[in-house]
Design an enzyme around this catalytic site. Structure first.
Site, short mmCIF file in Angstrom:
data_model
loop_
_atom_site.label_atom_id
_atom_site.label_comp_id
_atom_site.label_asym_id
_atom_site.label_seq_id
_atom_site.Cartn_x
_atom_site.Cartn_y
_atom_site.Cartn_z
CE1 TYR A 141 -35.43 10.42 -13.84
CE2 TYR A 141 -37.54 11.18 -14.67
CZ TYR A 141 -36.94 10.09 -14.10
OH TYR A 141 -37.39 8.90 -13.95
CE LYS A 190 -22.98 3.40 -5.66
NZ LYS A 190 -23.02 1.93 -5.05
CG ASP A 222 -25.30 0.07 -3.45
OD1 ASP A 222 -25.51 0.81 -2.45
OD2 ASP A 222 -24.22 -0.46 -3.67
CG ASP A 246 -38.32 6.49 -12.08
OD1 ASP A 246 -39.62 6.46 -12.22
OD2 ASP A 246 -37.71 5.89 -13.15
CG ASP A 250 -41.74 1.76 -10.86
OD1 ASP A 250 -42.32 2.53 -10.58
OD2 ASP A 250 -41.70 1.21 -12.12
#
Ligand code: IPM
Ligand code: MG
Length: 359
Positions: A141, A190, A222, A246, A250
């Site tokens: 970000y 990851k 994942d 983020d 959600d």
């Protein structure tokens, strides 16, 4: 006198923040304390009025306040602007300028809402109670970004950088939170592909040595996305980088029955914090009195607990929300057969009424 800066923002932000303010006023009365609650411009609303998504006056007011209650920002009217001029910059800049590196996003599936969850009944029936701890002021970000003209067209880039100290401080927040919960922490990365993730993992392992009572494991992002749907009850605290948090928050939110339910706290080292529902400005449904205000109301509960040391009041707000849900009241986003549909304002009033009943 304690002060709260309210930044209603865009779209659904103002109407949900208004319900949050009702709860703040209740808490002030219940505690016999006058709270100073003042509104400031942010996001598209601020661009329209001043040309800047985060005017200096707003930033200064937030710095001077004891806590910030944030609505939502994002406005289609300004989506065509270059990235650094868009409405979303307001919240990104606030997080950075105020040093709010830790984002706490509790995702709880209340039994009352199991029917509204997209999960199959046998999975939803088990319920879940997850705390996402998302790094908030670093990573992709905030890394170097840009667009260049290459020989074959434009080339865009965003870079992810993490310093050890940034991972260490967010890891500590997550471990401390785990101590007060079920003492299980899953760190998401990851590390099979990314250097930043390898660093993240090694720092988390080092911090873990100081928390022998917390059971730690690592999951690739994942796989984490998949496990959340397959068996969310396995999770207690989930620790993530900025981008992964983020996305996963959600996902977790919709599993609770509605993204409209989820509160969040963005905090740094001290008691100061910024509180906001995790949903966005939802311009398509804004201004029609149909948006769910519970994310904002539950964010106020987090504010009372973390910034105002009013844990008891916070618990009462959470209990009142549950009572309203048990009473069968639902906003449109979480409607199920047999429930009683109410609007944004009425939902806010119902929670206040439930609070007044117990006092
Ligand atoms: C969130 C939002 C923000 C983010 C946007 C509005 C910049 O999606 O708080 O999750 O990406 O952090
Ligand atoms: Mg988001």
């Amino acid at each position: 006198m304690r002060t709260i800066a309210v930044l209603p923002g865009d779209g659904a932000g103002p109407e949900v923040a208004r319900q949050g303010v009702k709860i703040l006023k209740w808490a002030g009365q219940a505690a016999g304390e006058e709270l100073e609650i003042r509104e400031y411009l942010a996001g598209g609303a601020a661009i329209a009025a001043t040309g800047d998504s985060l005017p200096d006056e707003t930033l200064e007011a937030c710095k001077a306040a004891d806590a910030v209650l944030f609505g939502a920002v994002g406005s289609p009217e300004f989506d065509h602007l270059p990235r650094e001029k868009r409405a979303e910059q307001a919240v990104l800049k606030l997080r950075k300028e105020l040093g709010l590196f830790a984002n706490l996003r509790p995702a709880t599936l209340y039994a009352e809402l199991a029917g509204a969850s997209p999960l199959r009944e046998e999975i939803a029936g088990k319920g879940f109670d997850i705390l996402m701890v998302r790094e908030l002021t670093g990573g992709i970000y905030f890394g170097e970004k840009g667009v260049e003209q290459g020989p074959d067209g434009r080339v865009a880039f965003d870079t992810e950088r993490y310093a050890e100290y940034e991972v260490e401080r967010i890891a500590r927040v997550a471990f401390e939170a785990a101590l007060g919960r079920r003492r299980k922490l899953v760190s998401v990365d990851k590390a099979n592909v990314l250097e930043t993730s390898r660093l993240f993992r090694s720092v988390v392992d080092r911090v873990a040595e100081g928390y022998p009572d917390v059971e730690v494991s690592h999951l690739y992002v994942d796989n984490a996305a998949m496990q959340l749907i397959r068996d969310p009850a396995q999770f207690d605290v989930m620790l993530t980088s900025n981008l992964f948090g983020d996305i996963l928050s959600d996902e977790a939110s919709v599993l609770t029955g509605s993204i409209g339910m989820l509160p969040s706290a963005s905090v740094g080292e001290g008691a100061f914090g910024l509180y906001e529902p995790i949903h966005g400005s939802a311009p398509d449904i804004a201004g029609k009195d149909i948006v769910n205000p519970l994310g904002s109301i539950l964010s106020v509960a987090m504010l009372l607990r973390h910034s105002f040391d009013m844990a008891e009041r916070a618990g009462e707000v959470e209990a009142a929300v549950r009572r309203v849900l048990s009473g069968g009241y639902r906003t449109a986003d979480m409607m199920t057969a047999g429930a009683r549909r109410v609007g944004t304002e009425e939902m806010g009033d119902l929670v206040v009424a439930a609070l007044n009943e117990v006092r």
